[in-house]
Motif scaffolding. Structure first.
Motif, PDB file in Angstrom:
ATOM      1  N   SER A  18       0.768  -1.254   0.093  1.00 10.41           N
ATOM      2  CA  SER A  18       0.390  -0.260   0.169  1.00 10.41           C
ATOM      3  C   SER A  18       0.621   1.718  -0.259  1.00 10.41           C
ATOM      4  O   SER A  18       0.535   2.515  -0.086  1.00 10.41           O
ATOM      5  CB  SER A  18      -1.125  -0.109   1.170  1.00 10.41           C
ATOM      6  OG  SER A  18       0.285  -0.347   2.169  1.00 10.41           O
ATOM      7  N   CYS A  19       2.330   1.146   0.322  1.00  4.71           N
ATOM      8  CA  CYS A  19       3.225   2.191   0.092  1.00  4.71           C
ATOM      9  C   CYS A  19       2.877   2.712  -0.540  1.00  4.71           C
ATOM     10  O   CYS A  19       3.525   2.920  -1.990  1.00  4.71           O
ATOM     11  CB  CYS A  19       4.766   1.830   0.784  1.00  4.71           C
ATOM     12  SG  CYS A  19       6.012   4.020   0.588  1.00  4.71           S
ATOM     13  N   GLY A  20       3.033   4.345  -0.025  1.00  2.00           N
ATOM     14  CA  GLY A  20       2.782   5.363  -1.962  1.00  2.00           C
ATOM     15  C   GLY A  20       4.085   5.381  -2.966  1.00  2.00           C
ATOM     16  O   GLY A  20       3.901   4.788  -3.998  1.00  2.00           O
ATOM     17  N   TYR A  21       5.343   5.042  -1.811  1.00  2.00           N
ATOM     18  CA  TYR A  21       6.784   4.981  -2.961  1.00  2.00           C
ATOM     19  C   TYR A  21       6.669   3.951  -3.829  1.00  2.00           C
ATOM     20  O   TYR A  21       6.742   4.306  -4.659  1.00  2.00           O
ATOM     21  CB  TYR A  21       7.163   5.501  -1.762  1.00  2.00           C
ATOM     22  CG  TYR A  21       7.312   6.183  -0.918  1.00  2.00           C
ATOM     23  CD1 TYR A  21       7.845   7.750  -1.063  1.00  2.00           C
ATOM     24  CD2 TYR A  21       7.457   6.612   0.763  1.00  2.00           C
ATOM     25  CE1 TYR A  21       8.423   9.051  -0.596  1.00  2.00           C
ATOM     26  CE2 TYR A  21       7.082   7.204   0.707  1.00  2.00           C
ATOM     27  CZ  TYR A  21       8.308   8.731   1.033  1.00  2.00           C
ATOM     28  OH  TYR A  21       7.969  10.224   1.442  1.00  2.00           O
ATOM     29  N   ARG A  22       5.915   2.881  -3.002  1.00  4.37           N
ATOM     30  CA  ARG A  22       7.046   1.368  -3.916  1.00  4.37           C
ATOM     31  C   ARG A  22       4.984   1.660  -4.447  1.00  4.37           C
ATOM     32  O   ARG A  22       5.998   1.006  -6.163  1.00  4.37           O
ATOM     33  CB  ARG A  22       6.036   0.434  -2.720  1.00  4.37           C
ATOM     34  CG  ARG A  22       5.975  -0.619  -3.329  1.00  4.37           C
ATOM     35  CD  ARG A  22       5.654  -1.751  -2.177  1.00  4.37           C
ATOM     36  NE  ARG A  22       6.505  -3.593  -2.610  1.00  4.37           N
ATOM     37  CZ  ARG A  22       6.669  -5.156  -2.629  1.00  4.37           C
ATOM     38  NH1 ARG A  22       6.248  -4.449  -0.940  1.00  4.37           N
ATOM     39  NH2 ARG A  22       6.122  -5.996  -3.139  1.00  4.37           N
TER      40      ARG A  22
ATOM     41  N   HIS B 281       5.735   3.600  -7.263  1.00  2.48           N
ATOM     42  CA  HIS B 281       7.514   3.356  -8.088  1.00  2.48           C
ATOM     43  C   HIS B 281       7.158   2.261  -9.286  1.00  2.48           C
ATOM     44  O   HIS B 281       8.279   1.710 -10.378  1.00  2.48           O
ATOM     45  CB  HIS B 281       9.133   2.372  -7.029  1.00  2.48           C
ATOM     46  CG  HIS B 281       9.687   1.586  -7.386  1.00  2.48           C
ATOM     47  ND1 HIS B 281      10.608   2.133  -8.244  1.00  2.48           N
ATOM     48  CD2 HIS B 281      10.151   0.334  -7.418  1.00  2.48           C
ATOM     49  CE1 HIS B 281      11.731   1.178  -8.254  1.00  2.48           C
ATOM     50  NE2 HIS B 281      11.218  -0.146  -8.227  1.00  2.48           N
ATOM     51  N   GLU B 282       6.538   0.973  -8.026  1.00  3.08           N
ATOM     52  CA  GLU B 282       5.899  -0.138  -9.196  1.00  3.08           C
ATOM     53  C   GLU B 282       5.125   0.184 -10.422  1.00  3.08           C
ATOM     54  O   GLU B 282       4.267  -0.730 -10.874  1.00  3.08           O
ATOM     55  CB  GLU B 282       5.165  -1.238  -8.463  1.00  3.08           C
ATOM     56  CG  GLU B 282       6.238  -1.712  -7.475  1.00  3.08           C
ATOM     57  CD  GLU B 282       5.744  -2.472  -6.580  1.00  3.08           C
ATOM     58  OE1 GLU B 282       4.782  -2.804  -6.251  1.00  3.08           O
ATOM     59  OE2 GLU B 282       6.822  -3.521  -5.900  1.00  3.08           O
ATOM     60  N   GLY B 283       4.670   1.115 -10.896  1.00  2.02           N
ATOM     61  CA  GLY B 283       3.378   2.061 -11.755  1.00  2.02           C
ATOM     62  C   GLY B 283       2.249   1.665 -11.314  1.00  2.02           C
ATOM     63  O   GLY B 283       1.780   1.162 -12.179  1.00  2.02           O
ATOM     64  N   ARG B 284       1.776   1.692 -10.491  1.00  2.00           N
ATOM     65  CA  ARG B 284       0.548   1.365 -10.300  1.00  2.00           C
ATOM     66  C   ARG B 284       0.064   2.088  -9.386  1.00  2.00           C
ATOM     67  O   ARG B 284      -1.785   2.440  -9.765  1.00  2.00           O
ATOM     68  CB  ARG B 284       0.450   0.482  -8.669  1.00  2.00           C
ATOM     69  CG  ARG B 284       0.490  -1.102  -8.955  1.00  2.00           C
ATOM     70  CD  ARG B 284       0.492  -2.121  -7.628  1.00  2.00           C
ATOM     71  NE  ARG B 284       1.835  -1.504  -6.794  1.00  2.00           N
ATOM     72  CZ  ARG B 284       0.800  -2.206  -5.715  1.00  2.00           C
ATOM     73  NH1 ARG B 284      -0.002  -1.639  -5.440  1.00  2.00           N
ATOM     74  NH2 ARG B 284       1.791  -1.150  -4.574  1.00  2.00           N
TER      75      ARG B 284
END
Length: 152
Positions: free
Chosen positions: A89-93, A96-99
């Motif tokens: 759920s992390c905004g950074y992640r 980064h993953e394009g979601r």
């Protein structure tokens, strides 16, 4: 109308203010975790860092946190890939993953309380590491399985 910066910039292209605003305020990254040296398995706990404000879900001394907590990990555009324990759920992640950001993210909702209303934060669900006699006591507060994998 211009597109939001998180949809047009990479993490490394963001300004410091843009970068900091990607934090949704969930507090999940402030939980104490244990890593098995042999397997690399990470065990999250419901124990938060001594600098974590449980109501605001923020660090009480963010600017100086690394002096007080030397093993605090500074998240950067260059280390996010290696931090497999970061919640889905992390905004950074997510960026980064394009979601993209979730609908409950404060940048999308316009409300800093939306992360808590959506049940994504750890507000009111943790104990302080200062309440433990020994660091290993945190294992008695092992987190439910959903914490590291929360995919909202």
């Amino acid at each position: 109308m211009t597109e939001p910066f998180w949809e047009t910039k990479t993490l490394s292209e963001m300004s410091r203010d843009e970068w900091e605003s990607l934090c949704d305020g969930c507090g999940l990254c402030c939980l104490i975790r244990f890593e098995d040296e042999d397997t690399g398995a990470v065990t999250p706990t419901r124990v938060h860092c001594k600098l974590f404000d449980t109501h605001a879900c923020t660090c009480i001394d963010y600017a100086n946190r690394r002096e007080q907590v030397p093993d605090c990990i500074k998240l950067t555009p260059w280390n996010i890939e290696a931090l497999k324990w970061m919640p889905l759920s992390c905004g950074y992640r997510r960026v980064h993953e394009g979601r993209g950001l979730a609908a409950w993210h404060p940048l999308v909702s316009g409300d800093p309380e939306s992360v808590h209303a959506a049940g994504v934060s750890i507000r009111g669900q943790t104990v302080s590491e200062l309440s433990l006699a020994e660091p290993e006591d945190a294992l008695a507060f092992e987190a439910p399985e959903w914490i590291p994998e929360r995919g909202r």
